[in-house]
Design a protein around this motif. Structure first.
Motif, PDB file in Angstrom:
ATOM      1  N   SER A  98       1.909   0.288  -6.341  1.00 29.77           N
ATOM      2  CA  SER A  98       1.047  -0.567  -6.517  1.00 29.77           C
ATOM      3  C   SER A  98       0.420  -1.194  -5.269  1.00 29.77           C
ATOM      4  CB  SER A  98       1.475  -1.774  -7.445  1.00 29.77           C
ATOM      5  OG  SER A  98       2.315  -2.514  -6.638  1.00 29.77           O
ATOM      6  N   PRO A  99      -0.923  -1.394  -5.346  1.00 33.14           N
ATOM      7  CA  PRO A  99      -1.532  -2.236  -4.232  1.00 33.14           C
ATOM      8  C   PRO A  99      -0.814  -3.181  -3.629  1.00 33.14           C
ATOM      9  CG  PRO A  99      -3.122  -1.755  -5.690  1.00 33.14           C
ATOM     10  CD  PRO A  99      -1.891  -1.388  -6.257  1.00 33.14           C
ATOM     11  N   ASP A 100      -0.047  -4.207  -4.567  1.00 34.26           N
ATOM     12  CA  ASP A 100       0.718  -5.002  -4.034  1.00 34.26           C
ATOM     13  C   ASP A 100       1.843  -4.839  -3.248  1.00 34.26           C
ATOM     14  OD1 ASP A 100      -0.885  -7.182  -4.635  1.00 34.26           O
ATOM     15  OD2 ASP A 100       0.352  -8.025  -6.395  1.00 34.26           O
ATOM     16  N   LEU A 101       2.542  -3.992  -3.800  1.00 32.48           N
ATOM     17  CA  LEU A 101       3.734  -3.315  -3.269  1.00 32.48           C
ATOM     18  C   LEU A 101       3.441  -2.600  -1.754  1.00 32.48           C
ATOM     19  CD1 LEU A 101       6.840  -3.326  -3.301  1.00 32.48           C
ATOM     20  CD2 LEU A 101       6.540  -1.280  -4.922  1.00 32.48           C
ATOM     21  N   ARG A 102       2.513  -1.771  -2.100  1.00 31.77           N
ATOM     22  CA  ARG A 102       2.237  -1.300  -0.665  1.00 31.77           C
ATOM     23  C   ARG A 102       1.628  -2.053   0.597  1.00 31.77           C
ATOM     24  NH1 ARG A 102      -0.888   4.348   0.254  1.00 31.77           N
ATOM     25  NH2 ARG A 102      -0.248   4.262   2.493  1.00 31.77           N
ATOM     26  N   ARG A 103       0.775  -3.217   0.137  1.00 30.54           N
ATOM     27  CA  ARG A 103       0.713  -4.244   1.325  1.00 30.54           C
ATOM     28  C   ARG A 103       2.087  -4.820   1.794  1.00 30.54           C
ATOM     29  NH1 ARG A 103      -4.034  -5.387  -1.833  1.00 30.54           N
ATOM     30  NH2 ARG A 103      -2.961  -6.743  -3.248  1.00 30.54           N
ATOM     31  N   GLN A 104       2.820  -4.921   0.753  1.00 32.38           N
ATOM     32  CA  GLN A 104       4.054  -5.714   1.404  1.00 32.38           C
ATOM     33  C   GLN A 104       4.919  -4.668   2.095  1.00 32.38           C
ATOM     34  OE1 GLN A 104       6.642  -7.106  -1.954  1.00 32.38           O
ATOM     35  NE2 GLN A 104       8.516  -7.661  -0.469  1.00 32.38           N
ATOM     36  N   ILE A 146       5.373   9.065 -11.360  1.00 37.10           N
ATOM     37  CA  ILE A 146       6.057   9.955 -10.743  1.00 37.10           C
ATOM     38  C   ILE A 146       5.239  10.606  -9.381  1.00 37.10           C
ATOM     39  CG2 ILE A 146       7.279  12.281 -10.922  1.00 37.10           C
ATOM     40  CD1 ILE A 146       7.407  11.722 -13.855  1.00 37.10           C
ATOM     41  N   SER A 147       6.142  10.587  -8.398  1.00 41.79           N
ATOM     42  CA  SER A 147       5.457  10.887  -7.125  1.00 41.79           C
ATOM     43  C   SER A 147       6.000  12.562  -6.990  1.00 41.79           C
ATOM     44  CB  SER A 147       6.078  10.272  -5.772  1.00 41.79           C
ATOM     45  OG  SER A 147       7.143  10.384  -5.591  1.00 41.79           O
ATOM     46  N   HIS A 148       5.778  13.133  -5.501  1.00 39.14           N
ATOM     47  CA  HIS A 148       6.183  14.313  -5.255  1.00 39.14           C
ATOM     48  C   HIS A 148       7.670  14.365  -4.968  1.00 39.14           C
ATOM     49  CE1 HIS A 148       1.742  15.366  -4.894  1.00 39.14           C
ATOM     50  NE2 HIS A 148       2.376  16.407  -5.278  1.00 39.14           N
ATOM     51  N   GLY A 149       8.289  13.180  -4.890  1.00 35.57           N
ATOM     52  CA  GLY A 149       9.835  13.249  -4.374  1.00 35.57           C
ATOM     53  C   GLY A 149       9.953  13.721  -3.074  1.00 35.57           C
ATOM     54  N   ALA A 150       9.044  13.137  -2.277  1.00 33.73           N
ATOM     55  CA  ALA A 150       9.000  13.609  -0.938  1.00 33.73           C
ATOM     56  C   ALA A 150      10.183  12.972   0.034  1.00 33.73           C
ATOM     57  CB  ALA A 150       7.708  13.330  -0.179  1.00 33.73           C
ATOM     58  N   GLY A 151      10.391  11.710  -0.316  1.00 34.34           N
ATOM     59  CA  GLY A 151      11.646  11.128   0.096  1.00 34.34           C
ATOM     60  C   GLY A 151      11.533  10.752   1.704  1.00 34.34           C
ATOM     61  N   THR A 152      10.287  10.952   2.286  1.00 36.86           N
ATOM     62  CA  THR A 152       9.971  10.451   3.423  1.00 36.86           C
ATOM     63  C   THR A 152      10.230   8.996   3.897  1.00 36.86           C
ATOM     64  OG1 THR A 152       7.950  10.799   2.886  1.00 36.86           O
ATOM     65  CG2 THR A 152       8.469  12.658   4.204  1.00 36.86           C
ATOM     66  N   GLY A 153      10.493   8.081   2.932  1.00 40.67           N
ATOM     67  CA  GLY A 153      10.712   6.590   3.121  1.00 40.67           C
ATOM     68  C   GLY A 153      12.056   6.350   3.350  1.00 40.67           C
ATOM     69  N   TYR A 154      12.831   7.204   2.964  1.00 30.46           N
ATOM     70  CA  TYR A 154      14.280   6.809   3.192  1.00 30.46           C
ATOM     71  C   TYR A 154      15.047   6.714   4.521  1.00 30.46           C
ATOM     72  CZ  TYR A 154      14.201   6.405  -2.051  1.00 30.46           C
ATOM     73  OH  TYR A 154      13.839   5.746  -3.247  1.00 30.46           O
ATOM     74  N   PRO A 155      15.974   6.098   4.775  1.00 29.59           N
ATOM     75  CA  PRO A 155      16.672   4.769   3.769  1.00 29.59           C
ATOM     76  C   PRO A 155      15.494   3.998   3.446  1.00 29.59           C
ATOM     77  CG  PRO A 155      18.230   5.157   5.347  1.00 29.59           C
ATOM     78  CD  PRO A 155      16.996   6.018   5.979  1.00 29.59           C
ATOM     79  N   ALA A 156      15.403   3.602   2.241  1.00 29.39           N
ATOM     80  CA  ALA A 156      14.048   2.592   1.672  1.00 29.39           C
ATOM     81  C   ALA A 156      14.837   1.541   1.076  1.00 29.39           C
ATOM     82  CB  ALA A 156      13.458   3.603   0.696  1.00 29.39           C
ATOM     83  N   TYR A 157      13.766   0.435   0.790  1.00 31.46           N
ATOM     84  CA  TYR A 157      14.147  -0.791   0.093  1.00 31.46           C
ATOM     85  C   TYR A 157      13.580  -0.719  -1.184  1.00 31.46           C
ATOM     86  CZ  TYR A 157      14.888  -5.588  -1.015  1.00 31.46           C
ATOM     87  OH  TYR A 157      15.286  -6.944  -1.504  1.00 31.46           O
ATOM     88  N   ARG A 158      14.715  -0.705  -2.086  1.00 33.09           N
ATOM     89  CA  ARG A 158      14.124  -0.503  -3.517  1.00 33.09           C
ATOM     90  C   ARG A 158      14.299  -1.873  -4.306  1.00 33.09           C
ATOM     91  NH1 ARG A 158      16.446   3.545  -7.670  1.00 33.09           N
ATOM     92  NH2 ARG A 158      14.649   2.951  -8.945  1.00 33.09           N
ATOM     93  N   LEU A 159      13.238  -2.331  -5.040  1.00 33.16           N
ATOM     94  CA  LEU A 159      13.403  -3.456  -5.550  1.00 33.16           C
ATOM     95  C   LEU A 159      14.607  -3.574  -6.638  1.00 33.16           C
ATOM     96  CD1 LEU A 159       9.561  -4.138  -6.382  1.00 33.16           C
ATOM     97  CD2 LEU A 159      10.776  -4.914  -4.253  1.00 33.16           C
ATOM     98  N   GLU A 160      14.604  -2.247  -7.293  1.00 31.53           N
ATOM     99  CA  GLU A 160      15.656  -2.110  -8.314  1.00 31.53           C
ATOM    100  C   GLU A 160      17.245  -2.472  -7.502  1.00 31.53           C
ATOM    101  OE1 GLU A 160      15.471   1.183 -11.022  1.00 31.53           O
ATOM    102  OE2 GLU A 160      17.421   1.119 -11.304  1.00 31.53           O
ATOM    103  N   TRP A 161      17.381  -2.104  -6.396  1.00 29.57           N
ATOM    104  CA  TRP A 161      18.500  -2.262  -5.633  1.00 29.57           C
ATOM    105  C   TRP A 161      18.660  -3.453  -5.136  1.00 29.57           C
ATOM    106  CZ3 TRP A 161      17.726   3.174  -2.776  1.00 29.57           C
ATOM    107  CH2 TRP A 161      17.972   4.057  -3.518  1.00 29.57           C
TER     108      TRP A 161
END
Lengths: 149, 252
Positions: free
Chosen positions: B31-37, B185-200
């Motif tokens: 979302s634009p918000d999460l992207r900005r964050q 659903i994205s392409h599952g690229a995984g290029t941002g990992y390790p990543a901060y997930r809100l769910e985690w």
């Protein structure tokens, strides 16, 4: 390829014999439907709606919309289920829940009453269908009752 | 019905023949918000892990050498390193991802007990080292000794699995941009990992994300660092060739 051949035969032939899993109720496919209910008890509309919503059981709303006015987050991967009971009869809905790959080998719709021909199933789910025969009947009863758009 | 079947088959065949659809980063689906964050280092909590990793990198564990004593000026000497992982380790012939290489340094060169996958220390160090390659394009080797791992990863990606009988490819190729409940659903690229997930509520590894997808289709969850996920990681990285590393990314 074998599955594709099978599905083509099904489409051409109309009637195919059942392909039950180890402990599953046998069922007969006629055309694009399973006309006879699985198991002995009639489906329950209210229970069916609960299964559809339940994230541990049907979790159908992860992919479908149109069948639940309350749930805020609904997926848009499968077709809308609004008015599904006016488009398909109970037997047609039953086959699509039991094993939609019989109609479309490439389908994304999971097989909810199948326990074989699956790979790497997590131990907790191994050898069991995703929904029991009674749960299938409950969901069929609920979807068949959705006649208005 | 037969027409639909034939069409489906045709599309499937064309898909494999062309196979060249442009892969985009998971960030493109935020979302634009999460992207900005995510793009604001003062608001992206992933940077906290990066800073911790930077601290660990310069610290001597016991009597051993610090990472920084072998890797002086890491902003230069390790810039780009993460773009080449997973890679086959010349010594052992095993496939190593960034976590695996860091653990290897820790055990063999620093003579310290392994941190363990998903430990705070390993996540911090991996985030830090990956962050040194931010903006650089993924570029893993898939030929030579890497070929069998790549093939295994690709087969894993393409095969249906779990009680729900879905393949990675069905979602991350066929259904990109579609809504799965509240997720896009994205392409599952995984290029941002390790990543901060809100769910985690924290930073997690790519393998933790893979375990979530396995669970989603009620398939076997392999262990962190398991050969199956390592091979899959190589395939994902090869698919994402040319995409910039974005660690630490933010995801839902």
């Amino acid at each position: 390829m074998a599955r594709l051949g099978f599905a083509t035969a099904l489409l051409l032939g109309g009637l195919a014999s059942s392909r039950p899993g180890a402990a599953l109720e046998p069922y007969a496919v006629v055309g694009d439907a399973i006309p006879k209910a699985l198991g002995a008890h009639a489906g329950d509309v209210a229970r069916g709606q609960a299964i559809l919503r339940d994230r541990e059981r049907g979790n159908c709303l992860i992919c479908h919309q149109g069948a639940d006015p309350v749930e805020p987050f609904q997926g848009a991967i499968g077709p809308s289920l609004a008015g599904i009971g006016a488009r398909l009869d109970a037997g047609q809905i039953r086959l699509r829940l039991v094993d939609a790959s019989r109609l479309n080998p490439e389908t994304v719709m999971p097989p909810y009453y199948r326990s074989e021909g699956l790979q790497d199933v997590a131990p907790a789910y191994r050898g069991k269908p995703a929904l029991s025969e009674q749960e299938i009947e409950d969901v069929v009863a609920y979807l068949a009752s959705l006649k208005t758009f | 019905m037969r027409l639909k079947l034939a069409l489906g088959l045709l599309i499937a065949l064309l898909g494999t023949a062309a196979g060249g659809e442009e892969i985009t980063s998971g960030s493109a689906f935020l979302s634009p918000d999460l992207r900005r964050q995510q793009d604001d280092p003062t608001r992206n909590p992933g940077w906290f892990w990066v800073e911790q990793g930077q601290g660990l990198f310069g610290r001597k564990p016991g009597a051993s050498q610090a990472c920084s004593q072998c890797h002086a000026e890491p902003e230069k000497s390790l810039r780009g390193a993460a773009t080449h992982y997973p890679q086959v380790d010349a010594g052992t012939g095993q496939l190593l991802n960034l976590e695996g290489r860091i653990e290897q340094c820790r055990v063999e060169r620093q003579k310290q007990p392994a941190f363990g996958y998903e430990s705070g220390e390993l996540l911090a160090l991996t985030s830090y080292v990956a962050s040194l390659s931010r903006g650089l394009p993924m570029d893993v080797e898939t030929r030579g000794p890497a070929q069998p791992f790549y093939n295994a990863g690709r087969a894993f990606f393409e095969r249906r699995q779990g009680q729900l009988n879905l393949s990675c490819k069905q979602c991350h190729d066929g259904l990109v941009g579609q809504k799965l409940r509240g997720d896009t659903i994205s392409h599952g690229a995984g290029t941002g990992y390790p990543a901060y997930r809100l769910e985690w509520n924290g930073v997690g590894s790519l393998h933790r994300r893979l375990r979530a997808c396995s669970l989603g289709v009620r398939a076997t969850q392999f262990d962190y660092g398991a050969p199956e996920y390592l091979a899959l990681e190589l395939y994902l990285a090869a698919r994402a060739r040319g995409l910039p590393i974005e660690t630490p990314a933010m995801r839902r």
